[in-house]
Design a protein around this motif. Structure first.
Motif, mmCIF file in Angstrom:
data_model
loop_
_atom_site.group_PDB
_atom_site.id
_atom_site.type_symbol
_atom_site.label_atom_id
_atom_site.label_comp_id
_atom_site.label_asym_id
_atom_site.label_seq_id
_atom_site.Cartn_x
_atom_site.Cartn_y
_atom_site.Cartn_z
ATOM 1 N N MET A 43 0.835 -1.204 0.000
ATOM 2 C CA MET A 43 0.000 0.000 0.000
ATOM 3 C C MET A 43 0.874 1.260 0.000
ATOM 4 O O MET A 43 0.585 2.219 -0.713
ATOM 5 C CB MET A 43 -0.941 0.009 1.207
ATOM 6 N N ILE A 44 1.929 1.234 0.774
ATOM 7 C CA ILE A 44 2.856 2.375 0.793
ATOM 8 C C ILE A 44 3.529 2.515 -0.571
ATOM 9 O O ILE A 44 3.673 3.634 -1.090
ATOM 10 C CB ILE A 44 3.884 2.228 1.927
ATOM 11 N N ASN A 45 3.910 1.398 -1.179
ATOM 12 C CA ASN A 45 4.493 1.441 -2.529
ATOM 13 C C ASN A 45 3.513 2.060 -3.519
ATOM 14 O O ASN A 45 3.904 2.880 -4.356
ATOM 15 C CB ASN A 45 4.892 0.045 -3.001
ATOM 16 N N ALA A 46 2.251 1.650 -3.437
ATOM 17 C CA ALA A 46 1.240 2.200 -4.345
ATOM 18 C C ALA A 46 1.147 3.715 -4.180
ATOM 19 O O ALA A 46 1.062 4.449 -5.169
ATOM 20 C CB ALA A 46 -0.117 1.548 -4.094
ATOM 21 N N MET A 47 1.169 4.184 -2.931
ATOM 22 C CA MET A 47 1.118 5.626 -2.692
ATOM 23 C C MET A 47 2.336 6.326 -3.272
ATOM 24 O O MET A 47 2.229 7.405 -3.855
ATOM 25 C CB MET A 47 1.009 5.909 -1.196
ATOM 26 N N MET A 48 3.501 5.704 -3.145
ATOM 27 C CA MET A 48 4.717 6.307 -3.692
ATOM 28 C C MET A 48 4.681 6.344 -5.214
ATOM 29 O O MET A 48 5.138 7.308 -5.831
ATOM 30 C CB MET A 48 5.959 5.542 -3.203
ATOM 31 N N TYR A 49 4.126 5.314 -5.839
ATOM 32 C CA TYR A 49 4.005 5.313 -7.301
ATOM 33 C C TYR A 49 3.037 6.394 -7.775
ATOM 34 O O TYR A 49 3.268 7.014 -8.818
ATOM 35 C CB TYR A 49 3.574 3.943 -7.819
ATOM 36 N N VAL A 50 1.988 6.633 -7.008
ATOM 37 C CA VAL A 50 1.063 7.726 -7.348
ATOM 38 C C VAL A 50 1.811 9.054 -7.269
ATOM 39 O O VAL A 50 1.691 9.900 -8.164
ATOM 40 C CB VAL A 50 -0.170 7.720 -6.421
ATOM 41 N N TRP A 51 2.599 9.238 -6.240
ATOM 42 C CA TRP A 51 3.387 10.462 -6.103
ATOM 43 C C TRP A 51 4.361 10.600 -7.274
ATOM 44 O O TRP A 51 4.462 11.675 -7.881
ATOM 45 C CB TRP A 51 4.152 10.451 -4.780
#
Length: 119
Positions: A43-51
């Motif tokens: 989930m944190i990775n997904a947020m970083m990819y969105v950023w």
């Protein structure tokens, strides 16, 4: 370029991460440090990819990576449900949230693809 914290997909992903963090406290020890940790990290990775997608010109590759992370999360949530670590209510609610995030990412990817075609 929008501020990434104002993107609906970022907000949706953050809200799901928050719920998962709160729920992971009740997982059995065997699953808290394996599936629970993997789920939180994805989930944190997904947020970083969105950023990253929001702050780069090559958005499609980062959006695709975010979509992959979200699908991994769907798998982890399914496993947690099958292992009786989460209730049917949480399983359903989180799958709806994942579906919502996935649709937003898919729409964003389609929009970026159409922009590239026009150029």
């Amino acid at each position: 370029m929008a501020i990434y914290t104002e993107l609906n997909v970022y907000k949706s992903t953050y809200n799901l991460l928050y719920e998962l963090l709160a729920a992971s406290r009740s997982f059995n020890r065997d699953f808290k440090y394996t599936l629970g940790e993997n789920l939180k990290n994805e989930m944190i990775n997904a947020m970083m990819y969105v950023w990253r997608a929001n702050s780069n010109y090559d958005k499609i590759s980062y959006i695709d990576m975010a979509r992959e992370s979200i699908e991994k999360c769907r798998l982890y949530i399914r496993l947690l449900y099958d292992l009786r670590q989460i209730s049917i209510e949480n399983y359903t609610k989180w799958n709806i949230a994942i579906q919502n995030i996935s649709k937003q990412l898919s729409g964003w990817s389609k929009s970026e693809t159409e922009k590239e075609i026009k150029i």
